[in-house]
Scaffold this motif. Structure first.
Motif, PDB file in Angstrom:
ATOM      1  N   HIS A  50     -24.409   8.554 -43.554  1.00 15.72           N
ATOM      2  CA  HIS A  50     -24.518   7.393 -42.677  1.00 15.72           C
ATOM      3  C   HIS A  50     -23.149   6.780 -42.394  1.00 15.72           C
ATOM      4  O   HIS A  50     -22.170   7.054 -43.095  1.00 15.72           O
ATOM      5  N   ASP A  51     -23.120   5.915 -41.374  1.00 20.00           N
ATOM      6  CA  ASP A  51     -21.853   5.312 -40.983  1.00 20.00           C
ATOM      7  C   ASP A  51     -21.568   4.048 -41.791  1.00 20.00           C
ATOM      8  O   ASP A  51     -22.390   3.589 -42.598  1.00 20.00           O
ATOM      9  N   GLU A  52     -20.393   3.481 -41.566  1.00 22.40           N
ATOM     10  CA  GLU A  52     -19.922   2.345 -42.358  1.00 22.40           C
ATOM     11  C   GLU A  52     -20.846   1.131 -42.279  1.00 22.40           C
ATOM     12  O   GLU A  52     -21.132   0.511 -43.309  1.00 22.40           O
TER      13      GLU A  52
ATOM     14  N   ASN B 132     -19.847  11.288 -48.780  1.00 19.88           N
ATOM     15  CA  ASN B 132     -20.316  10.963 -47.442  1.00 19.88           C
ATOM     16  C   ASN B 132     -19.717  11.966 -46.456  1.00 19.88           C
ATOM     17  O   ASN B 132     -18.501  12.142 -46.408  1.00 19.88           O
TER      18      ASN B 132
ATOM     19  N   THR C 122     -19.632  12.996 -42.403  1.00 23.84           N
ATOM     20  CA  THR C 122     -19.940  12.516 -41.055  1.00 23.84           C
ATOM     21  C   THR C 122     -19.115  13.314 -40.040  1.00 23.84           C
ATOM     22  O   THR C 122     -18.173  14.018 -40.404  1.00 23.84           O
TER      23      THR C 122
ATOM     24  N   GLN D 163     -15.463   8.371 -42.159  1.00 17.60           N
ATOM     25  CA  GLN D 163     -15.930   6.983 -42.223  1.00 17.60           C
ATOM     26  C   GLN D 163     -15.092   6.032 -41.388  1.00 17.60           C
ATOM     27  O   GLN D 163     -15.594   5.010 -40.927  1.00 17.60           O
TER      28      GLN D 163
ATOM     29  N   ALA E 165     -16.308   3.306 -33.825  1.00 19.62           N
ATOM     30  CA  ALA E 165     -17.765   3.213 -33.779  1.00 19.62           C
ATOM     31  C   ALA E 165     -18.377   4.149 -32.743  1.00 19.62           C
ATOM     32  O   ALA E 165     -19.466   4.702 -32.960  1.00 19.62           O
TER      33      ALA E 165
ATOM     34  N   ARG F  84     -19.475   7.757 -33.838  1.00 20.25           N
ATOM     35  CA  ARG F  84     -20.381   7.935 -34.973  1.00 20.25           C
ATOM     36  C   ARG F  84     -21.670   8.669 -34.623  1.00 20.25           C
ATOM     37  O   ARG F  84     -22.319   9.221 -35.505  1.00 20.25           O
TER      38      ARG F  84
ATOM     39  N   ASP G 170     -15.020  11.082 -48.828  1.00 24.10           N
ATOM     40  CA  ASP G 170     -15.260  10.926 -47.391  1.00 24.10           C
ATOM     41  C   ASP G 170     -14.837  12.223 -46.700  1.00 24.10           C
ATOM     42  O   ASP G 170     -13.661  12.569 -46.676  1.00 24.10           O
TER      43      ASP G 170
ATOM     44  N   SER H 180     -14.785  14.576 -43.251  1.00 24.21           N
ATOM     45  CA  SER H 180     -14.874  14.620 -41.790  1.00 24.21           C
ATOM     46  C   SER H 180     -15.135  16.046 -41.344  1.00 24.21           C
ATOM     47  O   SER H 180     -14.358  16.952 -41.650  1.00 24.21           O
TER      48      SER H 180
END
Length: 796
Positions: free
Chosen positions: A100-102, A126, A128, A132, A136, A139, A204, A206
C-alpha cells in the motif's frame, strides 16, 4: 524441517507483487497469514483467468497460483476494531508484507517511525510500483506502466518496424513478479539479520528500480558515458543473426558470438557460401552478410528436427536451444527430472500442475503443501491478545546495520548472472570475495578493452566486491582456494557444467573442507536432469523458459524478450536460494547445496500463464499489449517518435481518460462504455486512442493523465531513462569510488532499508586488489609467503 517453519508472516498485500513475495516465503514453509477484506477478499480473487469448477462456481487461476501454502483471515481494516485486530496479529509475527501507499500506511499506523516503535523486532517489507516516496500520482501505476518507465518496454520489439508499439514483455505481470522477487530477497535477508541480532528492518522496494537494476551494466555504462544514449529502439540489442529460426517441428534459438563462427559453419557442413565471410565478421556485422546468413541458415534449419539441431550444436559448444511453449514445458523431461511442476488439488479448480521454483535446496526443498485458501478459511487463527514472537533471552534490537554483515561469500563467478547474485548479497551487507585469475580473466574484464582493470562493463556490474587472485590450476593455488572455502559461509558459482566437479569442488568436496558450507550453483538447466550439460546465454534461457512465446504482436510469430533479459533474473534466483539456505543454517547449523536453473528462473516469471494452461488447456500466445482485466491497456504513439503507456481497470478512470483527451463522446460510445465492451473491441479502441495521442507529447500527457487518476507513463528511451528524476532521488542511480579515486556513476540497490538507500563503499575492484587482505589478514600468511606464491605462479 522447512526453512521458515514456525515463522509467522502477515500479508497485507492485495496486488500481484506483494502476493508473489508472500508466496515465495510461504513455499519455504513460512506461516503466511493473508489478511483479506470481508465479503470480497483480495482483488486478485476476481482477476482472470476465472476458471469454472465442477460445482458450478469459478475461481481465479491467478489467485490460486499466488497463494499456495497461505492462510486467509478476514479483517475489516476500515474500522478501528479491525485495525486493532491487525496490529494484534502483527504483534505475534516476524514480518509483514505490504504493497500500500504512504497515506494508507499512515492511516493504519504502519509508517516507518510508528512500526519501528511498536514492533522493534519485526520486519516490514513494502513493494510498490515506484517506491514509498514516489509522487502521489504515480501510486496507481500498473505493471505495464512500470515496464515502460524502466527502459525494458521501449527496447522490447520492434527494432525493425518502428510504427509498432513497444511491448509489455512476457505475460501480464512481469514488473510485479520481478519486484515481488526482490521483496522476498530483502525479507529473507532481513529475517536472517533478525535471527542474528534481534533487529527488525523496514524495507521499501521499488518495482521500477528493480527492473532498472536488472539492466545494471547497460544503464550503468550509459550513466557513465561509456555507452551511447538516444531514441533508438535497438539500444539494448547486440547486432548479429541471433534469434528464432523455424525447424520442421518447431523453433530453435541461435545466440552466436565471434568465437562460435567456426563451429557454426561446421554444423552446417562448411557450405560454399560461408567462404565469402571473414572469420571475424560477427565483430562488425554488415547488412549483406547478415542477410545472406539469415537466408541460408533459415533454409538449413527448415529441413531439420529441432532436437537434432540442438544436440549437434551443443556438442560443438554452440548455444542453440529449443524455443519452448507452455505445452513443451509441461512435457519437458528436464523439468520432470527436476520436479519443477507439482500436482496440487483445488476444491473448485480441480487438479493441475503448478510451477514451483528454480532453486532446489538439498535439505529444505520448496514444497506446495496446500492449495490457495478460501476466503476467511482460517479466521480461527486470529489471536484474541497480542503475542510476542520473542522469548525471554532473545537479543534486544541492536543499532541498524545491513542484515548480512558478518557473512562471507566466496564468488567463483563470471560474466553476468553469477556476479549479479554476488552483488545483491554484497548490497545486503555480506563480504563478497570474487575469485579471479589473470590467466583466465572474466570476459567482462576484457570486453572492448586491453586493460583488465578499466573495463566499463565490469565496473558497472561489480561494485562493493573484493577481488583475490588465485591460479586454481596450480597445486598451491588450489590449496589456498580450499583454505578460502574453509573460512567462508557460502560459495557461489556459475561456471560451465562440470567445471567445479572436475576440480573436486562439488558439494561433497566442499563439505569435506567445511561441514556447514552452503554451496550454491547456477547453470542454464540446473545441475540435474538430461539437459544439465547444455550451455547458453540469457537469450537461450528465455527461449527454453517459454517466455519468448508470450511476447509479440497480434497474429504474428513470437518475437521474444529483449535479448539482454534473463541473466539478472537468474542471478536474483541464485541470491534468493542462497539466502534461504543461510536462514536454515542460522536456525539449525546445517549447510546444504543450492542447485539453481536459470531457465526455470525465467519460467517462473510466467507461472500464472502455465497454471492457466494446465487448468484450461488454452496455450498462452502473444497478444501485443492486451490484458484480460484492463482496457485500454497499451502503448500509444505521441509526437517525435515517443510513446505513452495507458492502463485502465475501471470505468471511472476510462471516463477520466476520455475527458483529458477531449473525447467525452468516446466514453459513452456503446462499444467502449464498459470494461467488457472495451475488451471486446480492443483493436478499435486502440485505434481511437492512437489517433488522439498522436499529436501530444508523451511526458506532459502522461503527467496530465496521472493527475486525473489514469495510470500512465511515458515509454522511456535510454536518454529518458538516465535522466529519470525518481531514480536519481531514490539513489537507485548512485556513485562509487574505486581505490584510484575514480568516481563512477552506476546502478545501486533497488531497495531501501530503514529509510536509507544503500551507500556504496567501494567501486569495482582491480583484479587481485584484495589479495594481500585475503592471504595475509584472513589466511594468516606472511608477506614473504605471499610473495613466494606469486613467484611460483599460484597467485596471478
Amino acid at each position: 524441517m522447512s526453512v521458515l517453519r514456525g515463522v509467522r508472516i502477515v500479508e497485507l498485500a492485495e496486488g500481484v507483487g506483494g502476493e508473489y513475495c508472500g508466496k515465495l516465503l510461504a513455499d519455504f514453509g513460512a506461516d503466511v497469514v493473508k489478511v483479506e477484506r470481508p465479503a470480497s477478499g483480495s482483488p486478485t480473487r476476481a482477476m482472470a483467468p476465472l476458471v469454472p469448477g465442477g460445482n458450478g462456481s469459478s475461481d481465479s487461476g491467478l489467485f490460486a497460483f499466488l497463494n499456495t501454502n497461505k492462510q486467509s483471515v478476514t479483517i475489516d481494516l476500515s474500522a478501528r476494531e479491525g485495525i486493532e485486530a491487525m496490529r494484534t496479529l502483527i504483534g505475534g509475527a516476524a514480518a509483514v508484507i505490504d504493497d500500500h501507499d504512504e497515506p494508507w500506511l499512515d492511516a493504519h499506523g504502519l509508517t516507518q517511525g510508528r512500526f519501528e516503535a511498536d514492533f522493534p523486532h519485526a520486519v516490514f517489507c513494502n513493494v510498490t510500483p515506484f517506491g514509498q516516496d514516489a509522487p502521489a500520482d504515480f501510486r496507481a501505476a500498473k505493471s505495464l506502466n512500470v515496464i515502460q518507465s524502466s527502459g525494458w518496454g521501449y527496447h522490447t520489439s520492434s527494432q525493425h518496424d518502428l510504427s509498432k508499439p513497444p511491448l509489455k514483455g512476457a505475460g501480464r505481470f512481469l514488473a510485479d513478479y520481478e519486484g515481488g522477487f526482490d521483496a522476498a530477497i530483502c525479507t529473507m535477508a532481513a529475517l536472517i539479520g533478525r535471527e542474528r541480532t534481534g533487529q527488525g528492518h523496514y524495507v521499501d522496494v521499488s518495482q521500477q528500480s528493480v527492473l532498472v537494476s536488472r539492466a545494471d551494466h547497460i544503464v550503468g555504462r550509459m550513466l557513465a558515458g561509456d555507452m551511447p544514449v538516444g531514441t533508438s529502439r535497438g539500444a539494448f540489442v547486440l547486432p548479429g543473426p541471433n534469434g528464432a529460426y523455424r525447424c520442421a517441428d518447431g523453433f530453435i534459438h541461435l545466440y552466436s558470438t565471434p568465437v562460435h563462427w567456426p563451429a557454426l559453419i561446421q554444423l552446417m557442413g562448411n557450405p560454399d557460401w560461408a567462404a565469402d565471410f571473414a572469420a571475424d565478421w560477427l565483430f562488425n556485422v554488415t547488412e549483406r552478410e547478415l542477410n545472406t546468413f539469415t537466408v541460408e541458415f533459415t533454409r538449413w534449419t527448415a529441413e531439420r528436427k529441432r532436437d537434432a539441431v540442438c544436440e549437434q550444436a551443443q556438442a560443438l559448444d554452440i548455444p542453440i536451444v529449443r524455443v519452448n511453449d507452455a505445452a513443451d514445458l509441461l512435457e519437458s523431461e528436464q523439468l520432470k527430472a527436476r520436479g519443477y511442476f507439482q500436482q496440487l488439488d483445488h476444491p473448485v479448480l480441480g487438479s493441475a500442475q503448478y510451477p514451483t521454483a528454480a532453486y532446489k535446496l538439498s535439505a529444505t526443498p520448496v514444497r506446495l503443501e496446500r492449495h490457495a485458501p478460501s476466503l476467511g478459511e482460517h479466521d480461527h487463527v486470529l489471536p484474541a491478545e497480542p503475542a510476542s514472537h520473542y522469548e525471554p533471552g532473545d537479543p534486544e534490537p541492536s543499532p541498524p546495520r545491513r542484515p548480512l554483515e558478518g557473512i562471507r561469500v566466496l564468488a567463483i563467478t563470471k560474466v553476468w548472472a553469477g556476479p549479479y547474485a554476488a552483488k545483491l548479497l554484497a548490497f545486503l551487507g555480506a563480504e563478497v570475495i570474487r575469485v579471479e585469475s589473470r590467466l583466465t580473466p572474466d570476459s567482462m574484464r576484457t570486453f572492448m578493452t586491453d586493460d583488465l582493470d578499466r573495463s566499463a562493463i565490469f565496473q558497472s556490474m561489480n561494485p562493493e566486491m573484493l577481488s583475490v587472485a588465485v591460479n586454481m590450476k596450480s597445486e598451491k593455488g588450489f590449496e589456498q582456494l580450499c583454505r578460502m572455502i574453509a573460512m567462508s559461509d557460502v560459495v557461489i558459482d556459475n561456471l560451465r557444467p562440470g567445471a567445479m566437479e572436475r576440480m573436486g569442488l562439488d558439494y561433497a568436496g566442499m563439505r569435506a573442507i567445511r561441514d556447514d558450507i552452503i554451496a550454491a550453483s547456477l547453470k542454464m538447466n540446473g545441475s540435474e536432469g538430461p539437459l544439465s550439460g547444455q550451455t547458453g546465454y540469457a537469450p537461450s534461457f528465455a527461449a527454453l523458459a517459454g517466455i519468448n512465446t508470450l511476447v509479440g504482436y497480434d497474429d504474428e510469430p513470437p518475437c521474444g524478450m529483449n535479448q539482454f533479459y534473463g541473466d539478472t533474473t537468474a542471478g536474483a534466483a541464485l541470491a534468493y536460494g542462497t539466502l534461504a539456505a543461510l536462514m536454515h543454517r542460522e536456525r539449525t547449523g546445517q549447510g546444504q547445496f543450492v542447485d539453481v536453473s536459470a531457465t526455470e528462473a525465467l519460467t517462473s516469471m510466467m507461472g500464472d500463464s502455465l497454471l492457466e494452461y494446465s487448468l484450461t488447456g488454452q496455450a498462452p500466445r502473444p497478444d501485443a499489449n492486451r490484458h484480460a482485466d484492463m482496457a485500454p491497456h497499451g502503448v500509444y504513439p505521441c509526437l517525435d517518435g515517443q510513446w505513452i503507456s495507458i492502463a485502465v481497470d475501471n470505468d471511472q478512470a476510462w471516463r477520466g481518460l476520455c475527458l483529458e483527451l477531449g473525447a467525452e463522446g468516446l466514453a459513452h460510445n456503446s462499444r467502449f462504455a464498459t470494461l467488457a465492451a472495451r475488451r471486446g473491441n480492443a483493436a478499435a479502441l486502440d485505434g481511437e486512442l492512437a489517433r488522439l495521442t498522436a499529436g501530444r507529447r508523451a511526458a506532459s500527457l502522461a503527467a496530465q493523465l496521472r493527475q486525473a487518476g489514469v495510470p500512465a507513463t511515458m515509454s522511456q528511451n535510454s536518454l529518458d531513462l538516465i535522466s529519470d528524476t525518481l531514480l536519481w532521488q531514490r539513489r537507485t542511480y548512485t556513485t562509487a569510488t574505486d581505490t584510484q579515486g575514480n568516481h563512477k556513476p552506476l546502478v545501486g540497490a533497488p531497495w531501501r532499508f530503514d529509510g536509507q538507500a544503500t551507500k556504496l563503499t567501494r567501486g569495482a575492484p582491480m583484479l587481485g586488489e584484495h589479495s594481500a587482505y585475503v592471504y595475509c589478514d584472513l589466511l594468516g600468511l606472511s608477506e614473504a609467503e605471499l610473495q613466494a606464491l606469486i613467484e611460483e605462479g599460484a597467485v596471478q
